[in-house]
Design a protein around this motif. Structure first.
Motif, PDB file in Angstrom:
ATOM      1  N   SER A   1     -73.986  17.013  33.993  1.00 57.39           N
ATOM      2  CA  SER A   1     -72.872  16.963  33.196  1.00 57.39           C
ATOM      3  C   SER A   1     -73.313  17.690  31.882  1.00 57.39           C
ATOM      4  O   SER A   1     -74.579  18.082  31.466  1.00 57.39           O
ATOM      5  CB  SER A   1     -72.372  15.620  32.710  1.00 57.39           C
ATOM      6  OG  SER A   1     -73.621  14.769  32.211  1.00 57.39           O
ATOM      7  N   HIS A   2     -72.355  18.305  31.354  1.00 58.17           N
ATOM      8  CA  HIS A   2     -72.634  18.943  29.902  1.00 58.17           C
ATOM      9  C   HIS A   2     -71.669  18.679  28.918  1.00 58.17           C
ATOM     10  O   HIS A   2     -70.488  18.169  29.591  1.00 58.17           O
ATOM     11  CB  HIS A   2     -72.608  20.660  30.199  1.00 58.17           C
ATOM     12  CG  HIS A   2     -71.185  21.247  30.460  1.00 58.17           C
ATOM     13  ND1 HIS A   2     -70.746  21.342  31.654  1.00 58.17           N
ATOM     14  CD2 HIS A   2     -70.085  21.538  29.736  1.00 58.17           C
ATOM     15  CE1 HIS A   2     -69.731  21.879  31.961  1.00 58.17           C
ATOM     16  NE2 HIS A   2     -69.223  21.988  30.587  1.00 58.17           N
ATOM     17  N   PRO A   3     -71.807  18.680  27.763  1.00 55.99           N
ATOM     18  CA  PRO A   3     -71.014  17.926  26.800  1.00 55.99           C
ATOM     19  C   PRO A   3     -69.382  18.765  26.538  1.00 55.99           C
ATOM     20  O   PRO A   3     -68.590  18.148  26.700  1.00 55.99           O
ATOM     21  CB  PRO A   3     -71.521  18.196  25.459  1.00 55.99           C
ATOM     22  CG  PRO A   3     -73.059  18.038  25.757  1.00 55.99           C
ATOM     23  CD  PRO A   3     -73.166  19.124  26.987  1.00 55.99           C
TER      24      PRO A   3
ATOM     25  N   VAL B   1     -75.502  25.607  23.659  1.00 60.93           N
ATOM     26  CA  VAL B   1     -76.629  25.042  24.496  1.00 60.93           C
ATOM     27  C   VAL B   1     -76.084  25.017  25.911  1.00 60.93           C
ATOM     28  O   VAL B   1     -76.839  25.349  26.833  1.00 60.93           O
ATOM     29  CB  VAL B   1     -77.032  23.827  23.929  1.00 60.93           C
ATOM     30  CG1 VAL B   1     -78.011  22.962  24.851  1.00 60.93           C
ATOM     31  CG2 VAL B   1     -77.678  24.153  22.430  1.00 60.93           C
ATOM     32  N   CYS B   2     -74.845  24.572  25.967  1.00 55.34           N
ATOM     33  CA  CYS B   2     -74.339  24.393  27.368  1.00 55.34           C
ATOM     34  C   CYS B   2     -74.094  25.886  27.988  1.00 55.34           C
ATOM     35  O   CYS B   2     -74.624  25.758  29.276  1.00 55.34           O
ATOM     36  CB  CYS B   2     -72.953  23.581  27.412  1.00 55.34           C
ATOM     37  SG  CYS B   2     -72.855  22.254  26.798  1.00 55.34           S
ATOM     38  N   THR B   3     -73.943  26.577  27.500  1.00 55.03           N
ATOM     39  CA  THR B   3     -73.919  28.260  27.956  1.00 55.03           C
ATOM     40  C   THR B   3     -75.396  28.535  28.475  1.00 55.03           C
ATOM     41  O   THR B   3     -75.181  28.961  29.702  1.00 55.03           O
ATOM     42  CB  THR B   3     -73.392  29.144  26.957  1.00 55.03           C
ATOM     43  OG1 THR B   3     -72.129  28.710  26.664  1.00 55.03           O
ATOM     44  CG2 THR B   3     -73.130  30.470  27.786  1.00 55.03           C
ATOM     45  N   THR B   4     -76.317  28.214  27.851  1.00 58.90           N
ATOM     46  CA  THR B   4     -77.439  28.695  28.391  1.00 58.90           C
ATOM     47  C   THR B   4     -77.899  27.863  29.360  1.00 58.90           C
ATOM     48  O   THR B   4     -78.659  28.448  30.590  1.00 58.90           O
ATOM     49  CB  THR B   4     -78.733  28.477  26.963  1.00 58.90           C
ATOM     50  OG1 THR B   4     -78.954  27.045  26.902  1.00 58.90           O
ATOM     51  CG2 THR B   4     -78.417  29.230  25.995  1.00 58.90           C
ATOM     52  N   GLU B   5     -77.526  26.454  29.411  1.00 57.49           N
ATOM     53  CA  GLU B   5     -77.753  25.740  30.571  1.00 57.49           C
ATOM     54  C   GLU B   5     -77.102  26.044  31.772  1.00 57.49           C
ATOM     55  O   GLU B   5     -77.851  25.969  32.898  1.00 57.49           O
ATOM     56  CB  GLU B   5     -77.415  24.174  30.118  1.00 57.49           C
ATOM     57  CG  GLU B   5     -78.212  23.469  29.144  1.00 57.49           C
ATOM     58  CD  GLU B   5     -78.221  22.046  29.210  1.00 57.49           C
ATOM     59  OE1 GLU B   5     -79.203  21.439  29.119  1.00 57.49           O
ATOM     60  OE2 GLU B   5     -76.955  21.593  29.398  1.00 57.49           O
TER      61      GLU B   5
ATOM     62  N   SER C   1     -60.030  25.650  31.139  1.00 57.81           N
ATOM     63  CA  SER C   1     -61.110  25.755  30.311  1.00 57.81           C
ATOM     64  C   SER C   1     -62.522  26.397  31.158  1.00 57.81           C
ATOM     65  O   SER C   1     -62.984  27.241  30.522  1.00 57.81           O
ATOM     66  CB  SER C   1     -61.362  24.607  29.462  1.00 57.81           C
ATOM     67  OG  SER C   1     -62.359  24.842  28.850  1.00 57.81           O
ATOM     68  N   HIS C   2     -62.890  25.565  32.125  1.00 53.29           N
ATOM     69  CA  HIS C   2     -63.945  25.989  32.984  1.00 53.29           C
ATOM     70  C   HIS C   2     -63.770  27.352  33.299  1.00 53.29           C
ATOM     71  O   HIS C   2     -64.892  28.209  33.389  1.00 53.29           O
ATOM     72  CB  HIS C   2     -64.055  24.875  34.116  1.00 53.29           C
ATOM     73  CG  HIS C   2     -64.350  23.478  33.885  1.00 53.29           C
ATOM     74  ND1 HIS C   2     -65.307  23.498  32.599  1.00 53.29           N
ATOM     75  CD2 HIS C   2     -64.371  22.394  34.412  1.00 53.29           C
ATOM     76  CE1 HIS C   2     -65.467  22.210  32.626  1.00 53.29           C
ATOM     77  NE2 HIS C   2     -65.036  21.600  33.664  1.00 53.29           N
ATOM     78  N   ILE C   3     -62.759  27.733  33.960  1.00 50.43           N
ATOM     79  CA  ILE C   3     -62.520  29.060  34.396  1.00 50.43           C
ATOM     80  C   ILE C   3     -62.778  30.198  33.465  1.00 50.43           C
ATOM     81  O   ILE C   3     -63.483  31.126  33.728  1.00 50.43           O
ATOM     82  CB  ILE C   3     -61.170  29.293  35.116  1.00 50.43           C
ATOM     83  CG1 ILE C   3     -61.052  28.294  36.526  1.00 50.43           C
ATOM     84  CG2 ILE C   3     -60.961  30.689  35.587  1.00 50.43           C
ATOM     85  CD1 ILE C   3     -59.738  28.357  37.311  1.00 50.43           C
ATOM     86  N   ALA C   4     -62.042  29.934  32.413  1.00 53.58           N
ATOM     87  CA  ALA C   4     -62.209  30.987  31.327  1.00 53.58           C
ATOM     88  C   ALA C   4     -63.613  31.088  30.732  1.00 53.58           C
ATOM     89  O   ALA C   4     -64.019  32.190  30.345  1.00 53.58           O
ATOM     90  CB  ALA C   4     -61.172  30.357  29.940  1.00 53.58           C
ATOM     91  N   TRP C   5     -64.365  29.946  30.821  1.00 52.47           N
ATOM     92  CA  TRP C   5     -65.728  29.799  30.290  1.00 52.47           C
ATOM     93  C   TRP C   5     -66.701  30.687  31.178  1.00 52.47           C
ATOM     94  O   TRP C   5     -67.567  31.290  30.934  1.00 52.47           O
ATOM     95  CB  TRP C   5     -66.069  28.525  30.049  1.00 52.47           C
ATOM     96  CG  TRP C   5     -67.481  28.512  29.379  1.00 52.47           C
ATOM     97  CD1 TRP C   5     -68.221  29.050  28.363  1.00 52.47           C
ATOM     98  CD2 TRP C   5     -68.460  26.963  29.820  1.00 52.47           C
ATOM     99  NE1 TRP C   5     -69.444  28.648  28.097  1.00 52.47           N
ATOM    100  CE2 TRP C   5     -69.682  27.391  28.789  1.00 52.47           C
ATOM    101  CE3 TRP C   5     -68.395  26.025  30.502  1.00 52.47           C
ATOM    102  CZ2 TRP C   5     -70.696  26.491  28.857  1.00 52.47           C
ATOM    103  CZ3 TRP C   5     -69.554  25.076  30.540  1.00 52.47           C
ATOM    104  CH2 TRP C   5     -70.658  25.575  29.621  1.00 52.47           C
TER     105      TRP C   5
END
Length: 220
Positions: free
Chosen positions: A47-49, A55-59, A87-91
């Protein structure tokens, strides 16, 4: 009702190492997914926040970097946060546009917090709404083999997570423990003797590297 009673009523029974992994059916960036889809494979559920955070992007990129090697170990990746599928798809599209890294594993949209609650991924004293950086290693029999929690502020060590999967699979396949800092090619630990006679015989065994009767190592 006292505060202690209220906390006791709202407490969630967290899964533990050795437990059956809680089952789920969810929507992801790659369509509907259930835990049972992964039976016969190892799974890293993490899981990510929040989406679109640094930070989540680097992970996410870090997990993608180790994903080809994990697949060689019959291991899949499955991400999760409480953000929506859109949101996940856009990210992930943004990550590919900005970094050139294509995220190939699915990400759960857990807006209901059902999976996050089942797996104890929300720690109220850190955040009431965001999932923390949890990692669950689930084996091919869908048993939980390891659990790691990181705080919101600290990115995970992906090399260690890959090493952990390799060590767990080695333990499963070879029925041996692994010592501190073990990596593939290092000696493994020989299980300790169970009787005094076995301990005495161990000290005469020239086929293993003996420090003392209770601490011995061998090559695989």
């Amino acid at each position: 009702m006292s505060q202690v009673d209220t906390q006791a009523q709202t407490a969630v029974s967290l899964p533990r190492i050795g437990d059956d992994a809680p089952q789920f059916e969810v929507n992801t960036t790659q369509g509907p997914v259930s835990l049972s889809d992964y039976k016969g494979k190892w799974l890293l559920l993490f899981s990510h926040p929040a989406d679109f955070t640094p930070v989540c992007t680097t992970e996410l990129i870090g997990f993608q970097n180790i994903y080809p090697r994990l697949k060689e170990k019959n291991t899949e990746l499955l991400g999760l946060s409480v953000d929506s599928v859109q949101s996940h798809i856009a990210w992930v599209r943004n990550i590919e546009e900005k970094s050139g890294v294509r995220i190939e594993y699915p990400i759960i949209a857990d807006s209901s917090r059902q999976v996050a609650t089942q797996y104890g991924m929300i720690h109220p004293n850190e955040s009431q709404t965001e999932t923390n950086r949890a990692v669950f290693v689930i084996d091919d029999q869908q048993k939980i083999r390891a659990i790691i929690y990181y705080p919101l502020t600290t990115g995970r060590n992906l090399d260690e997570i890959e090493r952990l999967v390799t060590a767990l699979q080695t333990t499963t396949n070879e029925q041996v423990p692994t010592p501190a800092d073990w990596t593939p090619g290092d000696q493994v630990v020989v299980p300790p003797p169970k009787t005094q006679q076995e301990a005495e015989e161990r000290l005469k065994d020239e086929s293993i590297d003996i420090t003392d009767w209770y601490l011995s190592k061998k090559n695989l």
